[in-house]
Structures are given as C-alpha cells and as structure tokens.
Design a protein around this motif. Structure first.
Motif, PDB file in Angstrom:
ATOM      1  N   PRO A 115       1.244  -1.228   0.104  1.00 21.01           N
ATOM      2  CA  PRO A 115      -0.192  -0.127  -0.068  1.00 21.01           C
ATOM      3  C   PRO A 115       1.292   1.199  -0.393  1.00 21.01           C
ATOM      4  N   PRO A 116       0.442   1.917  -0.332  1.00 20.58           N
ATOM      5  CA  PRO A 116       1.276   3.833  -0.667  1.00 20.58           C
ATOM      6  C   PRO A 116       1.473   4.506   1.143  1.00 20.58           C
ATOM      7  N   LYS A 117       0.826   3.418   1.845  1.00 23.30           N
ATOM      8  CA  LYS A 117       1.264   4.256   3.288  1.00 23.30           C
ATOM      9  C   LYS A 117       1.429   2.815   4.193  1.00 23.30           C
ATOM     10  N   GLU A 164      -1.616  -3.309  -8.625  1.00 19.19           N
ATOM     11  CA  GLU A 164      -1.411  -1.425  -7.405  1.00 19.19           C
ATOM     12  C   GLU A 164      -2.630  -1.403  -6.999  1.00 19.19           C
ATOM     13  N   GLU A 190      -3.394   1.400  -4.887  1.00 16.25           N
ATOM     14  CA  GLU A 190      -4.743   2.000  -5.660  1.00 16.25           C
ATOM     15  C   GLU A 190      -4.919   2.136  -6.601  1.00 16.25           C
ATOM     16  N   PHE A 191      -4.698   1.203  -7.821  1.00 15.77           N
ATOM     17  CA  PHE A 191      -5.754   1.245  -8.954  1.00 15.77           C
ATOM     18  C   PHE A 191      -6.715   0.001  -8.060  1.00 15.77           C
ATOM     19  N   LEU A 246      -8.174   0.146  -5.445  1.00 17.55           N
ATOM     20  CA  LEU A 246      -8.834   0.348  -4.751  1.00 17.55           C
ATOM     21  C   LEU A 246      -9.857   1.664  -5.905  1.00 17.55           C
ATOM     22  N   GLU A 247      -9.404   1.861  -7.033  1.00 18.96           N
ATOM     23  CA  GLU A 247     -10.067   2.737  -7.849  1.00 18.96           C
ATOM     24  C   GLU A 247     -10.734   2.337  -8.460  1.00 18.96           C
ATOM     25  N   GLN A 284      -2.375  -5.311   2.596  1.00 16.04           N
ATOM     26  CA  GLN A 284      -3.387  -4.166   1.561  1.00 16.04           C
ATOM     27  C   GLN A 284      -4.710  -4.244   2.125  1.00 16.04           C
ATOM     28  N   TYR A 323      -5.822  -1.407   4.140  1.00 14.22           N
ATOM     29  CA  TYR A 323      -6.174  -0.248   3.225  1.00 14.22           C
ATOM     30  C   TYR A 323      -6.830  -0.475   2.261  1.00 14.22           C
ATOM     31  N   HIS A 326     -10.281   2.342   2.892  1.00 23.03           N
ATOM     32  CA  HIS A 326     -10.595   3.625   1.865  1.00 23.03           C
ATOM     33  C   HIS A 326     -11.483   3.321   0.392  1.00 23.03           C
TER      34      HIS A 326
END
Length: 555
Positions: free
Chosen positions: A14-16, A182, A184-185, A187-188, A224, A227, A231
């Motif tokens: 994850p990004p964070k 990824e 973030e992807f 999640l999007e 993962q 996160y 979110h």
C-alpha cells in the motif's frame, strides 16, 4: 538454485503503512463463510461432477452449515445452467441459504447469468474482471482506464438486469488478480463500481479481494486488505471478502491475517480444493478458530463422514497429513509423543479441568468425530512403551505395571521391525497373549489347595508333558507358598516378586487380571500375566507364566 535473478517481486505494498492488524491477537468471531466448492473446486477436477453429484455435494454444504454457496458459472456450460435451474425449480435451496453465481464483465454472459437466476429467493451475482499488471499488459493489452470501463459497464448492466429479472439479488465485485494489482488502482476500480451500485444498509455490496495468485508473504496481503478496508467508499455498507489461493502454501495464513485486517467474509473450499494448489481450506480455518475457543458457526463434528463424501464425489484424495482431516494428523508413532499423550489423557481422567490441554493434541479428536482408539496412538518400530501400554489399556483394559510395559514394548518393537510394518491393536494383543498370558509350558498349572490357613501350606497339582503330580510348599502368604513350591520342585532361584492385579473391565467384567515379575539370580527379569474369573487363580497363573518364561530362557 540457478536463475533466481529472473524473478522479481510482483506484488504491491500500500502507498502508506497499514499495520493496525498487528495489534490483534486472534480472530474473535467467525466470518461469513462462502463455499466455492461447486465452482472453483468443481472446475479444478479432472472429471467435473455431474448433476446428481453436484446436488449431493450442495446438500453436504447445507448440512455443514454454509449460508452462502457459490453454485457455479451458469453461463459457462449447460451442466452449470441446469444445476442452478434444478436448485431453484425444485425448491432445494433453504430459505436461510444464499446462492452465488459468477460472471465475467461481458454482456452476453451477464444476460445468460440472469436468465439462469429467474425466481431465485436470494442470490449474489459475482462480477469480475482482471486488473493486474500482467493481465492488463499481456492478456488484454488495455490501459487502466479501459480496464475500469470494463468493470463499470458490467456493473451498470448487472443493475439493469437485476431490475428486469424476477428474484432477489445482491452484487459482488472482484478485481481479479488483486494481489498483482497496484493497490491504489484496485481501490480506484472498486470505488468506481461502488459508485454505480450505491450500496445501502439494506442492500450491501460485497467487495471481494482475491489472492488469485498468492505472490507475497501473508503480512503483505493483510496490509493490502487493511488499506482497502479503510479507504473504500460507502465502507459501512460494504462487506470486505477474502478469496486466498494457496500457491505459496500460505492460503490459511493469508486468510487469518486478512481477517485481522478487516476481512468480514471468506470464500474457500473443503480441504482446499481448487485450481493449481487450491483455494484456502475452510475446514482448517474454522477449526483453527475452534482451537482458540471461537465458534466457527460450521459443523465439522463428523470429519470422517465429510471426508468420505468429498473423496467419493470429487475423486480427489485428502493427504494423510492434511490438517484436522488427514488420517494421521492426531496419530503418534514416536515413543516420546505416545508417552506424553498417554500421560496427558490419564491426567485428564484424574483432574476436572475446564479447558482442553493434552500434549501434541491441539483439539480433542472426538470433537470432530475421530476416535482415540486407533487414531491417536498407532504402533510401529518407532513406538515406545507408553503408547503400547496405552493401546492395551484403552482397547483391552490391560493396565500393565511400568516395568512390564517397558519389557513388552521391546517385544512389540522387535516384531514391527522384523515385519517392517505397523501393528494393529489386535496384533499387539496377540503378541501379549503369546508372550505372557496363562503360559502352560514347560509346567502347566492344574489346581491348588491349602492344608493349613495359619502356616500357608499348599499342595499344587502341575502337569509336565503327560505327567501329572502334586508339589508342596510353605510361605508367609498363599502366593509365596506356591512360589516356594515351584522353586523347590524346578530348582529355580528368583526373588523380588513384583505383583499387580485389577478387574478386567473391558469384555467380561467378571474376570480378573494379575501381573507378576520375577528376578533371576543373574539379574534377568521375567514377566507373566494370568487371567481368570478368580483373583487368586489369576495370580497363580501369572506366577506360572513368569516361571515358564524363566525356564524356557534357561535361566
């Protein structure tokens, strides 16, 4: 190994940092379980199940207690379609069970799927499309936005078809190959789908995050999941679902850590059946929770029965070492393990304890339908006196003195070693009978009588070959008098007579058993056992057996 440099880590952190799950000690409540045996498991069989077999398997899952069951990919084949229609039209789905079906995000497949679901009381429609870097680049050759469009278009079509079709439907979305995508992807794309479906408290959406291919250590998957869980849009109206595969042998660990990280639902199969190395094994997950005192809300009280049906219908074999279900998972062959288990079981009989605690047994085998006899301790050349004694006591009621148990242990191990095989309880009992019980050669006991109760004078009738004679002896007790008569007549010299007796509670309750050990002048010890309806007679027979062993060995 060569060429390790050709492999790169294909997963994405994850990004964070997402490590709140590390503060939790264990899983405190069961997730929602969804069996995917009839889809993932069935498609992985060399010969998929026919209609009758699928119906029987469905009933097995219902009996176990699954409330969500994925019944197939109805647009994939006529058998899958017919199976689903049979379940619905013959009213074979209990009111408290929700069926689930899988569909790719393609229009003709989605429409065929809803055609198969007409009249369903409650069904989850599971939409998926691949999102990983490898799938985007190599299979679909599409951009991220094009992949999102596939998902959103499918989500819109699901919503439209559900409004047009008789039935009660819940939606589920999976970014397939989530672990290679990824974060973030992922999640999007999930949030874009959620924006289409607009979940509510009365109509929640399932977001399933599959380890379609297990690519990382379990803590990465947990991070993962955490996160994503923190979110996702509409989080209070979203059910986060896990679907781990077992490519790295960590499917159970992935699921357990994933639940700590926010997973509320788990998709898996009985015994981990599925493509390649299989899905996560729900039996192992559930019984791991059970071993921590948590009710898994599934009934695995008859694992042998479940295993028999599973193997018959799938034509798959469950390994002897498979957790909980394997034939040997509660079995000890090692002498030290056997001794510890036998002592632990005896300790439990003597103590009143609230919690289960027996060495080497994480749960009570009887809780899942396994028997102590023949399951816990099995005998081969590696076994010890404790295990061998435990088998005799459990199955035949024979409680040998410790030193005799050790002597007999060597006898059994020698036989097993020579024959190069495991010995069954009946074979062990036969060895005991031949070696110790009511031995009649070279001297057979016939009868005895006492002439003076004060001086313990005895007359013993014996048979040697075809000759019957009477011998006499005096001692400080009845058995001592008989022993002295034997020593005098046979010219033997022994001492340190060890003695134990008890009622023979297994089999005929009217019998008694006695054990006697004698020590020859050269230090060798010889054992005998007598069994008779009269306790004194059983003692005499035990003495004769020990003396005969001594005589036969030339001591």
């Amino acid at each position: 190994m060569r060429n390790a440099e050709k492999y790169a880590r294909g997963y994405f952190m994850p990004p964070k940092q997402s490590l709140k799950w590390t503060q939790k000690e264990y899983i405190t409540e069961a997730p929602t379980w969804c069996s995917v045996d009839l889809r993932d498991g069935n498609q992985a069989l060399i010969v998929p199940m026919n209609l009758e077999e699928k119906l029987e398997y469905f009933q097995l899952l219902v009996d176990i207690g699954f409330k969500e069951i994925e019944v197939g990919f109805p647009a994939a084949s006529e058998t899958e379609f017919t199976f689903l229609r049979t379940l619905i039209e013959k009213n074979l789905i209990p009111d408290d069970v929700t069926i689930q079906v899988l569909t790719q995000s393609r229009e003709h497949i989605i429409r065929k799927t809803f055609e198969s679901l007409r009249g369903a009381k409650k069904a989850v429609v599971h939409l998926y499309n691949s999102t990983s870097v490898a799938q985007r680049e190599q299979v679909f050759r599409k951009s991220k936005e094009e992949i999102i469009d596939i998902a959103v278009t499918g989500a819109k079509l699901l919503k439209a078809c559900a409004e047009e079709t008789e039935g009660n439907f819940q939606f589920q979305y999976s970014p397939e190959s989530f672990t290679g995508t990824e974060v973030e992807f992922s999640l999007e794309i999930c949030n874009r789908v959620l924006d289409v479906w607009q979940p509510t408290a009365d109509n929640k959406v399932i977001i399933n995050l599959p380890a379609t291919v297990s690519m990382s250590m379990p803590h990465v998957y947990a991070s993962q999941i955490e996160y994503m869980s923190e979110h996702l849009n509409y989080r209070e109206n979203v059910i986060v679902s896990l679907h781990p595969h077992n490519d790295r042998g960590t499917g159970v660990a992935d699921a357990e850590l994933g639940m700590l990280a926010g997973g509320q639902r788990v998709e898996g199969t009985l015994f981990g059946n599925g493509e390649r190395t299989g899905n996560v094994d729900i039996i192992t997950l559930a019984l791991n929770m059970y071993s921590h005192g948590v009710d898994p809300k599934l009934n695995f009280e008859n694992i042998p029965g479940i295993l028999a049906v599973y193997e018959r219908l799938t034509k798959m074999r469950v390994s002897e070492r498979h957790p909980y279900g394997g034939e040997l998972v509660f079995t000890a062959f090692s002498g030290s393990h056997q001794d510890a288990i036998a002592k632990g079981m005896k300790w439990r009989e003597e103590q009143e304890r609230e919690y289960w605690s027996v060495p080497y047994l994480p749960i009570d085998p009887k809780d899942i339908g396994r028997e102590y006899e023949g399951d816990i301790i099995r005998i081969n050349s590696q076994s010890g006196k404790g295990g061998i004694g435990y088998v005799l006591q459990l199955k035949y009621g024979l409680d040998l003195p410790p030193k005799m148990r050790e002597h007999f242990g060597y006898c059994v191990k020698n036989v097993s070693d020579q024959q190069q095989k495991e010995l069954l309880p009946d074979e062990i009992y036969d060895i005991f009978q031949k070696e110790y019980v009511n031995i009649k050669t070279p001297v057979e006991f016939v009868k005895y009588r006492f002439t003076d109760d004060d001086d313990f004078q005895t007359v013993v009738t014996i048979r040697t070959g075809n000759e019957v004679k009477e011998i006499t002896g005096t001692g400080n007790g009845r058995l001592d008098a008989i022993s002295n008569a034997l020593q005098t007549h046979l010219g033997l010299d022994y001492s340190d007579l060890s003695y134990k007796e008890h009622a023979l509670e297994t089999g005929s309750k009217s019998q008694a058993v006695s054990y006697i050990g004698i020590k020859a002048s050269n230090g060798s010890v010889h054992w005998g056992c007598g069994i008779d309806v009269d306790i004194m007679t059983s003692s005499v027979k035990a003495l004769f057996s020990a003396v005969n062993q001594m005589s036969k060995n030339g001591k």
